[in-house]
Write an enzyme that holds these catalytic residues in place. Sequence first.
Site, PDB file in Angstrom:
ATOM      1  N   LEU A  58       2.211  72.530  -0.445  1.00 15.02           N
ATOM      2  CA  LEU A  58       2.608  73.755  -1.067  1.00 15.02           C
ATOM      3  C   LEU A  58       3.301  73.489  -2.332  1.00 15.02           C
ATOM      4  O   LEU A  58       4.424  72.692  -2.237  1.00 15.02           O
ATOM      5  CB  LEU A  58       3.209  74.532   0.183  1.00 15.02           C
ATOM      6  CG  LEU A  58       2.473  74.884   1.186  1.00 15.02           C
ATOM      7  CD1 LEU A  58       3.419  75.901   2.081  1.00 15.02           C
ATOM      8  CD2 LEU A  58       1.261  75.740   0.966  1.00 15.02           C
ATOM      9  N   HIS A  59       3.158  74.363  -3.208  1.00 12.68           N
ATOM     10  CA  HIS A  59       4.073  74.296  -4.480  1.00 12.68           C
ATOM     11  C   HIS A  59       4.551  75.797  -4.640  1.00 12.68           C
ATOM     12  O   HIS A  59       4.266  76.811  -4.047  1.00 12.68           O
ATOM     13  CB  HIS A  59       3.484  73.827  -5.670  1.00 12.68           C
ATOM     14  CG  HIS A  59       1.927  74.272  -6.074  1.00 12.68           C
ATOM     15  ND1 HIS A  59       1.813  75.574  -6.286  1.00 12.68           N
ATOM     16  CD2 HIS A  59       0.855  73.649  -5.655  1.00 12.68           C
ATOM     17  CE1 HIS A  59       0.521  75.908  -6.592  1.00 12.68           C
ATOM     18  NE2 HIS A  59      -0.160  74.845  -6.197  1.00 12.68           N
ATOM     19  N   GLY A  61       3.360  77.958  -6.792  1.00 15.39           N
ATOM     20  CA  GLY A  61       2.334  78.941  -6.962  1.00 15.39           C
ATOM     21  C   GLY A  61       2.064  79.559  -5.387  1.00 15.39           C
ATOM     22  O   GLY A  61       2.022  80.762  -5.315  1.00 15.39           O
ATOM     23  N   HIS A  62       1.768  78.812  -4.530  1.00 17.12           N
ATOM     24  CA  HIS A  62       1.559  78.892  -3.082  1.00 17.12           C
ATOM     25  C   HIS A  62       2.817  80.003  -2.597  1.00 17.12           C
ATOM     26  O   HIS A  62       2.512  80.854  -2.098  1.00 17.12           O
ATOM     27  CB  HIS A  62       1.623  78.042  -2.359  1.00 17.12           C
ATOM     28  CG  HIS A  62       0.536  76.758  -2.383  1.00 17.12           C
ATOM     29  ND1 HIS A  62       0.634  75.546  -2.743  1.00 17.12           N
ATOM     30  CD2 HIS A  62      -1.076  77.136  -2.299  1.00 17.12           C
ATOM     31  CE1 HIS A  62      -0.648  75.111  -2.985  1.00 17.12           C
ATOM     32  NE2 HIS A  62      -1.483  76.048  -2.486  1.00 17.12           N
ATOM     33  N   GLY A 172      -4.266  83.526  -5.300  1.00 18.05           N
ATOM     34  CA  GLY A 172      -3.619  83.421  -6.533  1.00 18.05           C
ATOM     35  C   GLY A 172      -4.836  83.706  -7.787  1.00 18.05           C
ATOM     36  O   GLY A 172      -6.018  83.288  -7.375  1.00 18.05           O
ATOM     37  N   LYS A 174      -4.991  81.986 -10.057  1.00 17.92           N
ATOM     38  CA  LYS A 174      -5.120  80.746 -10.458  1.00 17.92           C
ATOM     39  C   LYS A 174      -6.563  80.077 -10.407  1.00 17.92           C
ATOM     40  O   LYS A 174      -7.414  79.592 -11.066  1.00 17.92           O
ATOM     41  CB  LYS A 174      -4.143  79.760  -9.916  1.00 17.92           C
ATOM     42  CG  LYS A 174      -4.781  78.349  -9.647  1.00 17.92           C
ATOM     43  CD  LYS A 174      -4.366  77.562 -10.773  1.00 17.92           C
ATOM     44  CE  LYS A 174      -4.725  75.881 -10.563  1.00 17.92           C
ATOM     45  NZ  LYS A 174      -5.679  75.735  -9.472  1.00 17.92           N
ATOM     46  N   ASP A 175      -7.288  80.905  -8.965  1.00 15.58           N
ATOM     47  CA  ASP A 175      -8.599  80.523  -8.577  1.00 15.58           C
ATOM     48  C   ASP A 175      -9.259  81.939  -8.662  1.00 15.58           C
ATOM     49  O   ASP A 175      -9.744  82.502  -7.640  1.00 15.58           O
ATOM     50  CB  ASP A 175      -8.793  80.262  -7.288  1.00 15.58           C
ATOM     51  CG  ASP A 175      -7.953  78.722  -7.059  1.00 15.58           C
ATOM     52  OD1 ASP A 175      -8.502  77.629  -7.404  1.00 15.58           O
ATOM     53  OD2 ASP A 175      -6.648  78.692  -6.823  1.00 15.58           O
ATOM     54  N   GLN A 178     -12.672  82.641  -7.258  1.00 14.02           N
ATOM     55  CA  GLN A 178     -12.414  82.725  -5.735  1.00 14.02           C
ATOM     56  C   GLN A 178     -12.103  83.947  -5.483  1.00 14.02           C
ATOM     57  O   GLN A 178     -12.427  84.528  -4.410  1.00 14.02           O
ATOM     58  CB  GLN A 178     -11.425  81.521  -5.240  1.00 14.02           C
ATOM     59  CG  GLN A 178     -11.211  81.839  -3.859  1.00 14.02           C
ATOM     60  CD  GLN A 178     -10.309  80.537  -3.420  1.00 14.02           C
ATOM     61  OE1 GLN A 178     -10.766  79.411  -3.399  1.00 14.02           O
ATOM     62  NE2 GLN A 178      -8.997  80.590  -3.281  1.00 14.02           N
ATOM     63  N   ARG A 212      -3.615  69.500  -6.974  1.00 13.10           N
ATOM     64  CA  ARG A 212      -4.251  68.473  -7.756  1.00 13.10           C
ATOM     65  C   ARG A 212      -3.484  67.714  -9.004  1.00 13.10           C
ATOM     66  O   ARG A 212      -3.818  66.503  -9.198  1.00 13.10           O
ATOM     67  CB  ARG A 212      -5.597  68.725  -7.971  1.00 13.10           C
ATOM     68  CG  ARG A 212      -6.535  69.067  -6.826  1.00 13.10           C
ATOM     69  CD  ARG A 212      -7.868  69.011  -7.060  1.00 13.10           C
ATOM     70  NE  ARG A 212      -9.113  68.852  -6.080  1.00 13.10           N
ATOM     71  CZ  ARG A 212      -9.588  70.014  -5.298  1.00 13.10           C
ATOM     72  NH1 ARG A 212      -9.326  71.272  -5.899  1.00 13.10           N
ATOM     73  NH2 ARG A 212     -10.338  69.605  -4.385  1.00 13.10           N
TER      74      ARG A 212
HETATM   75  P1  AMP Z   1      -5.193  76.081  -2.262  1.00 15.55           P
HETATM   76  O1  AMP Z   1      -4.206  75.377  -1.401  1.00 15.55           O
HETATM   77  O2  AMP Z   1      -5.191  75.460  -3.614  1.00 15.55           O
HETATM   78  O3  AMP Z   1      -6.503  76.394  -1.720  1.00 15.55           O
HETATM   79  O4  AMP Z   1      -4.376  77.360  -2.893  1.00 15.55           O
HETATM   80  C1  AMP Z   1      -4.308  78.469  -1.819  1.00 15.55           C
HETATM   81  C2  AMP Z   1      -3.999  79.710  -2.577  1.00 15.55           C
HETATM   82  O5  AMP Z   1      -2.954  79.502  -3.545  1.00 15.55           O
HETATM   83  C3  AMP Z   1      -4.965  80.205  -3.165  1.00 15.55           C
HETATM   84  O6  AMP Z   1      -5.041  81.609  -3.091  1.00 15.55           O
HETATM   85  C4  AMP Z   1      -4.619  79.821  -4.973  1.00 15.55           C
HETATM   86  O7  AMP Z   1      -5.162  80.665  -5.817  1.00 15.55           O
HETATM   87  C5  AMP Z   1      -3.171  80.055  -4.793  1.00 15.55           C
HETATM   88  N1  AMP Z   1      -2.452  79.229  -5.900  1.00 15.55           N
HETATM   89  C6  AMP Z   1      -2.838  78.078  -6.131  1.00 15.55           C
HETATM   90  N2  AMP Z   1      -2.194  77.691  -7.234  1.00 15.55           N
HETATM   91  C7  AMP Z   1      -1.503  78.780  -7.531  1.00 15.55           C
HETATM   92  C8  AMP Z   1      -0.707  78.888  -8.519  1.00 15.55           C
HETATM   93  N3  AMP Z   1      -0.143  78.106  -9.772  1.00 15.55           N
HETATM   94  N4  AMP Z   1      -0.319  80.243  -8.981  1.00 15.55           N
HETATM   95  C9  AMP Z   1      -0.749  81.191  -7.986  1.00 15.55           C
HETATM   96  N5  AMP Z   1      -1.394  80.948  -7.088  1.00 15.55           N
HETATM   97  C10 AMP Z   1      -1.933  79.830  -6.665  1.00 15.55           C
END
Ligand code: AMP
Length: 307
Positions: A58-59, A61-62, A172, A174-175, A178, A212
């Site tokens: 988690l960062h 964004g999450h 997000g 960001k995707d 999706q 990533r």
């Molecule tokens: P992931 O762990 O990459 O599957 O992402 C989980 C959720 O966090 C997804 O809905 C992503 O779109 C969202 N997410 C990932 N990176 C960001 C970001 N930089 N800003 C906002 N949401 C994000």
Amino acid sequence: MGAKTRTDTIAAPSTGDAKTAKSNKITVVRDVESLRVHTRAWRKNGETIGLIPTMGALHEGHLSLVQAALRDCDRAIATIFVNPAQFAPTEDFEAYPRDEADDIAKLDRMKTDLLFAPDVAEMYADGFSTSVTVSGITAGLCGASRPHFFGGVATVVNKLFMQSLPDRAYFGEKDYQQLQVIRRMVRDLDIPVQVVGVPTVREKDGLAMSSRNWYLTPEERATAPLLHQTLQETAAAVAAGEACADAIARGRATLDKAGFARIDYLAICDAETLAPLDIVDRPARALVAAVLGSTRLIDNIPVPPRP
Ligand code: AMP
């Protein structure tokens, strides 16, 4: 609760006034039955539930998704599941960054109510044979270079919805593809969940935060913000009336020259259907996916309205 139930941290489901009755420690559950003990109690108490599906590492964004859920809902459930069904055999499932202890600490600090972190056997029991397919909107962009991906996402998100029955679910921008795929699935299947899109959180230099990004070497990390800059330039050009093909060709040449190993796409698309546009005459999105070294990065921004 059956013998199979596994709850790592804590406590009977807390109910009552959600804003005052939150327990100090996040509850971590690893099986659907334990998850339902908590969600049933909350629902019975009239509390609303926000779901934040993630793959961990988690960062900020999450955490912005968690923050939005905590703002809107009485209870926030984060999930961590690195979903094998959305990785091709050649992709980074095994190597995908995992740091559950750190993730739990971050979620706990934010006062997230519950983490659901199932293992693969809990999500895909022996003989698992069902999949959810969203057509059309999944054909292009990431769907073209990762044909297995959106089927895996739609199936697992559907399962997470059924398991937790949230009022709202946070994804997000960001995707972006999706997010639109999930919106389509929710509309098509009459799933009673409000899908909330949350703006992309970026590093100071514009690079979209991503688990990533950890893979990037210092040199690649220095080049990576060019993705966002190229999106901005391309979006500004088409917003000013330039034909999409011309602006895209220029953007691709910029990325090529900077050393991106492969550009999967740089595209201007209808903001809802993601159909490619020749000129921008409606709400549109600029989207990119490109490989730097061995890391595939994606990003997108809205195309500003015509000046
Ligand atoms: P992931 O762990 O990459 O599957 O992402 C989980 C959720 O966090 C997804 O809905 C992503 O779109 C969202 N997410 C990932 N990176 C960001 C970001 N930089 N800003 C906002 N949401 C994000």
